[in-house]
Scaffold this motif. Structure first.
Motif, short mmCIF file in Angstrom:
data_model
loop_
_atom_site.label_atom_id
_atom_site.label_comp_id
_atom_site.label_asym_id
_atom_site.label_seq_id
_atom_site.Cartn_x
_atom_site.Cartn_y
_atom_site.Cartn_z
N THR A 182 72.50 -45.06 74.39
CA THR A 182 72.00 -43.79 74.61
C THR A 182 70.52 -43.45 74.24
O THR A 182 69.89 -42.41 74.68
N ARG A 183 70.23 -44.06 73.22
CA ARG A 183 68.70 -43.89 72.68
C ARG A 183 67.64 -45.15 73.27
O ARG A 183 66.49 -44.91 72.63
N GLY A 184 67.91 -46.06 73.78
CA GLY A 184 66.98 -47.14 74.13
C GLY A 184 67.21 -47.51 75.87
O GLY A 184 68.06 -47.17 76.17
N GLY A 185 66.28 -48.58 75.94
CA GLY A 185 66.27 -49.09 77.28
C GLY A 185 67.27 -50.29 77.46
O GLY A 185 68.06 -50.80 76.49
N VAL A 186 67.12 -51.06 78.60
CA VAL A 186 67.64 -52.13 79.01
C VAL A 186 67.52 -53.23 77.64
O VAL A 186 66.50 -53.64 77.46
N PRO A 187 68.54 -53.83 77.21
CA PRO A 187 68.23 -54.73 76.30
C PRO A 187 67.62 -56.08 77.05
O PRO A 187 67.87 -56.45 78.13
N GLY A 188 66.61 -56.39 76.39
CA GLY A 188 65.58 -57.61 77.02
C GLY A 188 64.62 -57.10 78.01
O GLY A 188 63.77 -57.80 78.32
N GLY A 189 64.46 -55.67 78.18
CA GLY A 189 63.47 -55.12 79.13
C GLY A 189 63.89 -55.23 80.48
O GLY A 189 64.94 -56.07 80.97
N GLY A 190 62.87 -54.80 81.37
CA GLY A 190 62.95 -54.69 82.79
C GLY A 190 63.93 -53.66 83.34
O GLY A 190 64.35 -52.69 82.60
N GLN A 191 64.17 -54.08 84.54
CA GLN A 191 64.98 -52.99 85.32
C GLN A 191 66.20 -53.52 85.89
O GLN A 191 66.19 -54.74 86.19
N VAL A 192 67.36 -52.58 86.03
CA VAL A 192 68.59 -53.22 86.52
C VAL A 192 68.88 -52.71 88.14
O VAL A 192 68.12 -51.72 88.39
N ASP A 193 69.63 -53.26 88.84
CA ASP A 193 70.06 -52.43 89.92
C ASP A 193 71.31 -51.69 89.84
O ASP A 193 71.47 -50.60 90.63
N ARG A 194 72.05 -51.79 88.77
CA ARG A 194 73.08 -50.89 88.48
C ARG A 194 73.30 -50.71 86.99
O ARG A 194 73.13 -51.63 86.15
N LEU A 195 73.70 -49.40 86.69
CA LEU A 195 74.10 -49.04 85.39
C LEU A 195 75.56 -48.22 85.37
O LEU A 195 75.71 -47.32 86.08
N HIS A 196 76.30 -49.11 84.81
CA HIS A 196 77.58 -48.39 84.51
C HIS A 196 78.05 -48.06 82.96
O HIS A 196 77.82 -49.11 82.12
N ALA A 197 78.33 -46.69 82.84
CA ALA A 197 78.57 -46.24 81.57
C ALA A 197 80.01 -46.29 81.26
O ALA A 197 80.92 -45.69 82.16
N THR A 198 80.58 -46.48 80.09
CA THR A 198 81.92 -46.35 79.81
C THR A 198 82.19 -45.36 79.00
O THR A 198 83.38 -45.24 78.31
N TYR A 199 81.36 -44.42 78.41
CA TYR A 199 81.53 -43.48 77.51
C TYR A 199 80.71 -42.29 78.14
O TYR A 199 80.00 -42.32 78.69
N ALA A 200 81.34 -41.19 77.66
CA ALA A 200 80.82 -39.86 78.34
C ALA A 200 79.52 -39.15 77.78
O ALA A 200 79.42 -39.31 76.40
N VAL A 201 79.00 -38.94 78.71
CA VAL A 201 77.61 -38.05 78.12
C VAL A 201 77.54 -36.43 79.01
O VAL A 201 78.00 -36.59 80.23
N GLU A 202 77.33 -35.46 78.36
CA GLU A 202 77.01 -34.46 79.27
C GLU A 202 75.52 -34.43 80.01
O GLU A 202 75.83 -33.84 81.23
N SER A 203 74.65 -34.79 79.38
CA SER A 203 73.44 -35.00 80.40
C SER A 203 73.17 -36.37 79.93
O SER A 203 73.42 -37.26 79.13
N VAL A 204 72.55 -36.97 81.09
CA VAL A 204 72.02 -38.29 81.47
C VAL A 204 70.65 -38.57 80.71
O VAL A 204 69.78 -38.06 80.86
N PRO A 205 70.54 -39.55 79.73
CA PRO A 205 69.45 -40.03 78.93
C PRO A 205 68.45 -40.34 79.75
O PRO A 205 68.61 -41.21 80.81
N TRP A 206 67.17 -39.71 79.91
CA TRP A 206 66.13 -40.15 80.90
C TRP A 206 65.73 -41.72 80.81
O TRP A 206 65.63 -42.39 81.73
N SER A 207 66.06 -42.63 79.56
CA SER A 207 65.78 -43.98 79.61
C SER A 207 66.88 -44.42 80.70
O SER A 207 66.32 -45.68 80.97
N TRP A 208 68.12 -44.03 80.88
CA TRP A 208 68.88 -44.49 81.93
C TRP A 208 68.36 -44.65 83.25
O TRP A 208 68.39 -45.45 83.96
N VAL A 209 67.73 -43.50 83.46
CA VAL A 209 66.90 -43.48 84.87
C VAL A 209 65.87 -44.28 85.02
O VAL A 209 65.72 -45.14 85.96
N GLU A 210 64.91 -44.42 84.03
CA GLU A 210 63.97 -45.30 83.75
C GLU A 210 64.45 -46.80 83.78
O GLU A 210 63.73 -47.94 84.34
N ALA A 211 65.54 -47.18 83.52
CA ALA A 211 65.97 -48.54 83.51
C ALA A 211 66.53 -48.93 84.70
O ALA A 211 66.83 -50.36 84.97
#
Length: 400
Positions: A182-211
């Protein structure tokens, strides 16, 4: 329904009563077929479920709600009951308690299938699995994407270790790293094609969009109710997408605690206080049992917790905000429906206003809503991104 850092311990061995685990697996497959829950656009999911049955990612002890508290269901003592906890189509299997409340689970099979279908995962995609838990969704993603393409984040090293063991036992090359997604970017850096979260957030961390690369997908549980599939815009300037389903998930461990549901939680907020407002309603409170309406209330009044209670005069809908305000929609002594409420805010009136708005919008389904995320703001909308909208509170800055 894994929270940020769920997990457990266990193995895929051991005996099972009745016709064994094979029977439970077969019944799950057949029930999902009967209910139409095998996604037609993702036939790989049925194959992956068969190749990676969820019992191989479950601890030896599960937890069942008995109406008063969570009680243990041990595989050694009750193998068939243990397996039954795992293999309900629409039921999560609670795998861990913290302070007497669930803090880890294996998500409901139907929700897992639907969310991974919404992810539009293809071979060769790099995937960030956010919230490893027992490692089952990371395993399913790795089965589809291929070797060395799935990285998963887990906040607790002991739990991450369990997931690593389960993934290795399944012969899957997926990496599990300890860290707070929730507080950081992709482990190892870079970007991914897909992000799948298994816990609920009311708002999306901007770091997820950047990832996630432009055109990539983010599928996440949205707060108390529902899950959303976002597509990242060209240039990574934002993301938007539609609500894809209705389910409840555990929340981010670092977010403010979500208010709990059930009559006991409502009673704790009311604390025996007499109503400050009582008025007769012009509609049946039973209408609030419509899940499309409940979702509309969830959008407009996101902190409102609704619970249905069966009483001598019929069903009553209890509402609270997890703090000081409460309301009750129920039949009065003369049989006419009434609204009772108390506390510093009139949360019952807020629910009624959301109900009126839902009616004016033509009683939309939950699938008629979507979410837009930008660096500076997030909002839900109806019909189209330019339609009626409701603000979503921004996440707190990293390091809060």
């Amino acid at each position: 329904m894994s929270s940020n850092g769920d997990g457990g311990d266990g193995d895929g061995g051991g005996s099972n009563g009745g016709d064994g685990l094979a029977g439970h697996r077969a019944r799950l497959d057949a029930e999902m077929e009967r209910c139409g829950q095998w996604p037609a656009d993702s036939p790989w999911l049925r194959e992956a479920f068969a190749a990676l049955p969820r019992d191989r990612f479950a601890p030896q002890r599960l937890w069942r709600w008995d109406g008063w508290a969570y009680v243990p269901v041990d595989r050694a003592a009750d193998p068939d009951g243990w397996a039954a906890e795992l293999y309900g189509v629409s039921s999560a299997a609670v795998t861990q308690l913290t302070g007497g409340l669930p803090s880890s689970s294996l998500s409901a099979p139907g929700a897992v299938a639907d969310m991974l279908d919404s992810l539009r995962l293809e071979p060769g995609h790099r995937v960030w699995d956010v919230g490893t838990g027992q490692g089952w969704t990371a395993a399913l993603s790795a089965w589809r994407a291929g070797p060395s393409l799935v990285v998963s984040s887990e906040v607790d090293e002991r739990l991450a270790g369990f997931a690593r063991e389960r993934l290795a036992a399944a012969g899957l090359d997926a990496e599990v790293r300890t860290g707070d997604a929730t507080r950081g970017g992709v482990p190892g850096g870079g970007q991914v094609d897909r992000l799948h979260a298994t816990y609920a957030v009311e708002s999306v961390p901007w770091s997820w969009v950047e990832a996630v690369r432009p055109g990539g997908r983010i599928v996440y549980p949205w707060g108390r109710l529902g899950y959303v599939a976002l597509t990242v815009a060209d240039g990574g300037a934002g993301a938007r997408g539609w609500v894809h389903g209705l389910a409840q998930f555990m929340g981010d461990r670092h977010a403010p605690a979500q208010a709990t549901d059930g009559p006991a939680a409502h009673a704790a907020v009311r604390a025996g206080a007499d109503p400050q407002v009582r008025r007769v309603l012009d509609r049946d409170p039973a209408g609030l049992e419509d899940w499309d309406l409940r979702f509309a209330v969830r959008v407009a009044v996101p902190d409102a917790v609704l619970t249905t209670e069966q009483g001598p005069e019929g069903p009553a809908v209890l509402v609270h905000d997890g703090a000081l305000s409460w309301a009750e929609f129920r039949a009065g002594a003369d049989g006419r429906p009434v609204l009772l409420q108390g506390g510093p805010r009139r949360i019952g009136d807020e629910v009624m206003a959301a109900w009126d708005q839902w009616e004016r919008l033509g009683r939309p389904e939950l699938y008629d809503y979507g979410v837009t995320v930008t660096p500076d703001a997030q909002w839900a909308w109806h019909g189209s991104p330019d339609g009626p909208r409701w603000p979503i509170a921004q996440p707190a800055p990293a390091g809060r």
